[in-house]
Write an enzyme that holds these catalytic residues in place. Structure first.
Site, PDB file in Angstrom:
ATOM      1  N   ALA A 132      -5.056   2.462  -0.477  1.00 37.72           N
ATOM      2  CA  ALA A 132      -4.919   1.681  -1.712  1.00 37.72           C
ATOM      3  C   ALA A 132      -5.422   0.257  -1.490  1.00 37.72           C
ATOM      4  CB  ALA A 132      -3.466   1.669  -2.188  1.00 37.72           C
ATOM      5  N   ASP A 133      -5.056  -0.331  -0.370  1.00 40.34           N
ATOM      6  CA  ASP A 133      -5.570  -1.658  -0.022  1.00 40.34           C
ATOM      7  C   ASP A 133      -7.085  -1.645   0.132  1.00 40.34           C
ATOM      8  OD1 ASP A 133      -3.317  -3.275  -0.010  1.00 40.34           O
ATOM      9  OD2 ASP A 133      -2.850  -2.906   2.086  1.00 40.34           O
ATOM     10  N   LEU A 134      -7.581  -0.670   0.881  1.00 44.93           N
ATOM     11  CA  LEU A 134      -9.009  -0.636   1.179  1.00 44.93           C
ATOM     12  C   LEU A 134      -9.840  -0.417  -0.078  1.00 44.93           C
ATOM     13  CD1 LEU A 134      -8.854   1.441   4.479  1.00 44.93           C
ATOM     14  CD2 LEU A 134      -9.313  -1.000   4.255  1.00 44.93           C
ATOM     15  N   ASP A 168       0.803  -1.212   0.000  1.00 43.15           N
ATOM     16  CA  ASP A 168       0.000   0.000   0.000  1.00 43.15           C
ATOM     17  C   ASP A 168       0.844   1.274   0.000  1.00 43.15           C
ATOM     18  OD1 ASP A 168      -2.887   1.268   0.816  1.00 43.15           O
ATOM     19  OD2 ASP A 168      -1.263   2.248   1.898  1.00 43.15           O
ATOM     20  N   GLY A 189      -9.888  -3.529  -2.084  1.00 47.69           N
ATOM     21  CA  GLY A 189     -10.857  -4.452  -1.500  1.00 47.69           C
ATOM     22  C   GLY A 189     -12.282  -4.089  -1.872  1.00 47.69           C
TER      23      GLY A 189
END
Length: 409
Positions: free
Chosen positions: A182-184, A150, A187
């Site tokens: 970025a991860d969230l 991220d 997802g």
């Protein structure tokens, strides 16, 4: 009126993910009623199980082994500890995949092929399987084989070029977001893609491979800043707490703290100027419209800041709310969870936990009138459901389960 089952009741998800982007996606699916079976490495599990402190405390206030980071993204799931690097472990996961509607994984590109757990291998036995791969850079392109995290994606995808104080002011320079956005967002985009593929499967009867990349999602979520660049040819710069396209839309210092003022149109600006006792500014041709305010930002903002510093934060907030001008405080998380609106929306939940008694959870923001999100179980202990799933889903005998290293029931 009777409550209908959760939207994804009856859908089975095989979760081969760890850390955040993948688990965030599969937690969304689990909250919506899907049965999510999380496959974890025996003895270690999801990397985030070790990402502490802080850890969940038991009734005596003693740390358990459950890291807060892991707890944030894994509720409503079953945990099955299997070694996919062993022939028998891989075989059992393939059997679970045959029974699944959805598989989500975030191994490196091609990393599951040697276990027969890649999409091409699995779709032969389960053509309806929706298979979502989450990687840093996607399945194609010159960076496909690189690991992606991220923090680096926030930099590579442009977010850090517009986040942080202006370079010409004290404290200026690139800054990452306070959570792994970025991860969230990956997802969340993955959740959307899976639900769309599930709907399409209802017409075609076929699954498909969804290729999700953190970098793609980070670039896409730049939203209006993308178009600021594309239409002007100029890359946006860091603006601190100001807005590139709206003025005033920023943090102001009051005499006893800070508040956000978010003026979105000229009518709100006129009301704002009246509240702070500077009505003449809204009639000034330099500031009457938002394009003029953006062009004359450097002249206008100091005038506003000087006046805002003379009043108390809560006074300004009350007056601005009464005038219909968007404004709000800058809360710490302890203040967030004491906010009357957050309390009314039940954004904190408690779930029973096998070692701690209960575990606090941030609720899902999804609110359904007829088939609401369900909070069925706490984030599982490592391998908590191995025996149950292997016996009930795959029909393994007690002897076969023990042969995998599981203790006797």
């Amino acid at each position: 009126m009777s409550q209908r089952p959760a939207p994804l009741t009856g859908i089975r998800v095989l979760d081969l993910t760890r850390v955040l982007a993948g688990p965030w996606c599969t937690q969304n699916l689990a909250d919506l009623g899907a049965e999510v079976i999380k496959i974890e490495r025996p003895g270690a599990g999801d990397d985030t199980r070790a990402w502490g402190p802080p850890y969940l405390k038991d009734a005596a206030g003693v740390d358990t082994t459950e890291a807060a980071y892991y707890l944030s993204a894994n509720r409503n799931k079953y945990s099955v500890a299997l070694d996919i690097a062993s022939p028998r472990g891989a075989e059992l996961v393939r059997e679970l995949a045959r029974q699944s509607d959805i598989l989500v994984e975030n191994f490196k590109v091609g990393g599951l092929r040697k276990y027969g757990l890649d999409y091409d291998s699995l779709k032969a036995d389960n053509p309806g399987l929706i298979y979502c791969s989450i990687t840093g850079f996607g399945q194609t392109g010159p960076y496909a084989s690189r690991p992606g995290y991220d923090f680096m994606i926030q930099g590579m995808g442009g977010l850090m070029s517009i986040t942080g104080e202006r370079d010409d002011l004290p404290g200026g320079g690139p800054q990452k977001a306070g959570v792994a956005v970025a991860d969230l967002m990956t997802g969340m985009y993955s959740t959307v893609g899976i639900l769309a593929a599930l709907h399409e499967r209802g017409r075609s009867g076929l699954g498909q491979h969804i290729d999700m990349a953190l970098l793609d999602c980070q670039v896409a979520m730049m939203a209006n800043q993308n178009l600021n660049y594309m239409t002007s040819g100029q890359a946006p710069r860091r603006a601190g707490n100001a807005h590139q396209n709206l003025v005033p839309y920023q943090v102001f210092a009051a005499s006893d703290g800070h508040l956000i003022v978010a003026v979105g149109n000229d009518s709100q600006f006129r009301n704002y100027c009246r509240v702070i006792g500077l009505p003449e500014l809204s009639g000034d041709p330099r500031f009457a419209t938002n394009p003029q305010r953006v062009q004359n930002r450097e002249t206008l903002v100091p005038l506003l800041a000087e006046r805002m510093a003379t009043g108390e934060r809560d006074h300004w907030l009350a007056e601005l709310e009464a005038a219909g001008v968007p404004a709000g405080p800058i809360n710490t998380l302890d203040q967030v969870y004491q906010d009357p609106q957050v309390l009314a929306r039940e954004m904190r939940r408690e779930l029973p936990h096998p070692t701690a008694g209960t575990v606090p959870m941030a609720a899902s923001p999804l609110k359904f009138s007829g088939s609401p999100v369900q909070y069925r179980r706490a984030p599982p202990l490592l391998g908590e459901h191995t025996r149950q799933v292997l016996a009930e889903r795959l029909g393994l005998s007690e002897e076969e389960i023990q042969a995998l290293g599981q203790p006797r029931a």
